[in-house]
Design an enzyme around this catalytic site. Structure first.
Site, PDB file in Angstrom:
ATOM      1  NE  ARG A   1      16.019  -1.176   1.520  1.00 53.24           N
ATOM      2  CZ  ARG A   1      16.974  -1.848   2.124  1.00 53.24           C
ATOM      3  NH1 ARG A   1      18.244  -1.558   1.864  1.00 53.24           N
ATOM      4  NH2 ARG A   1      16.697  -2.793   3.002  1.00 53.24           N
TER       5      ARG A   1
ATOM      6  CG  ASN B   1      -0.288  -0.087   2.525  1.00 49.51           C
ATOM      7  OD1 ASN B   1       0.545   0.761   2.851  1.00 49.51           O
ATOM      8  ND2 ASN B   1      -0.611  -1.103   3.320  1.00 49.51           N
TER       9      ASN B   1
END
Length: 248
Positions: free
Chosen positions: A202, A191
């Site tokens: 990241r 989600n």
């Protein structure tokens, strides 16, 4: 991406320098955030409130993001098909809350000879100590060494894999010789809230309040996922960026 020009069985070997990300299905929009948030004040009529005042809706999303009211960002879903080296998936699977994964299995199918070799733009040299290091450009000679060493190693390991399979050895045993540079594929479902947590760690971005130092290969995946998500939920994405890329 580039493929090798070899003969015989090795003609199928491919050396790739990029990852693939495809949004295969979704139920995700900014309105999902709005009705989930407004149920606290409008009850069952929250759906009726979604399209009434666009400016107010943008303000609500910004408020939720800024003050870290996270649960309204969970009422949506995105499923990505990702192709990347196995070492990327090892990092990816550390993200567990709000994620579901299914990866191709070396027990049940013969793994294909697709391998990762860094492209010319990939920085190769690490300078500094752990926690305070940077990556800098590699020399032409270093790129040559990396390319030749990786390709030779990949060919050798895949030849050993095929030798065992042809001798009747089970796939789950033979796969043990294959390296983490082998490409795999997986479905990853998340989600918006779980994706924002992923992106905050990241991807490296100058607008981030908290710096992150991701490995470049998983960052490549994150960049492609972010591009797809930002098109689905532009107000939510803009609020994420404006608040310093900190997940609520």
């Amino acid at each position: 991406m580039r493929g090798s020009q070899l003969t015989g069985y090795e003609a199928e070997t491919r050396f790739l320098d990029d990852v693939t990300v495809e949004l295969v299905k979704h139920s995700a929009s900014d309105s999902d955030v709005l009705w989930a948030a407004r149920v606290s004040t409008a009850g069952e009529k929250s759906l009726e409130e979604v399209g009434k005042d666009p400016a107010r809706s943008k303000g609500l999303i910004n408020y939720l993001m800024r003050d870290r009211h996270g649960s309204p960002f969970e009422h949506n879903s995105m499923t990505f098909l990702i192709g990347a080296p196995i070492f990327v998936f090892r990092e990816f699977h550390r993200h567990r809350v709000g994620w579901s994964y299914n990866e191709e299995s070396g027990r049940y199918r013969e793994l294909q000879p697709n391998f990762y070799v860094p492209g010319a733009e990939r920085k190769l040299v690490q300078e500094g100590r752990p926690g305070k290091y940077v990556f800098v450009e590699g020399s032409e000679e270093q790129h040559k060494v990396v390319k030749e060493a990786m390709e030779a190693s990949y060919r050798q390991s895949y030849a050993a894999y095929r030798e065992m399979l042809e001798a009747g050895v089970a796939r789950e045993v033979a796969r043990a010789v294959l390296p983490v540079g082998l490409f795999s594929t997986m479905y990853a479902t998340c989600n918006a809230r779980s994706l924002m947590h992923f992106l905050s760690l990241r991807t490296k971005n100058e607008q981030a309040k908290v710096p992150s130092f991701p490995q470049r290969e998983i960052e490549m995946v994150g960049e492609k996922m972010e591009a797809a998500w930002s098109a689905l939920m532009p107000l939510t994405h803009a609020a994420f960026v404006e608040t310093g890329r900190i997940a609520p």
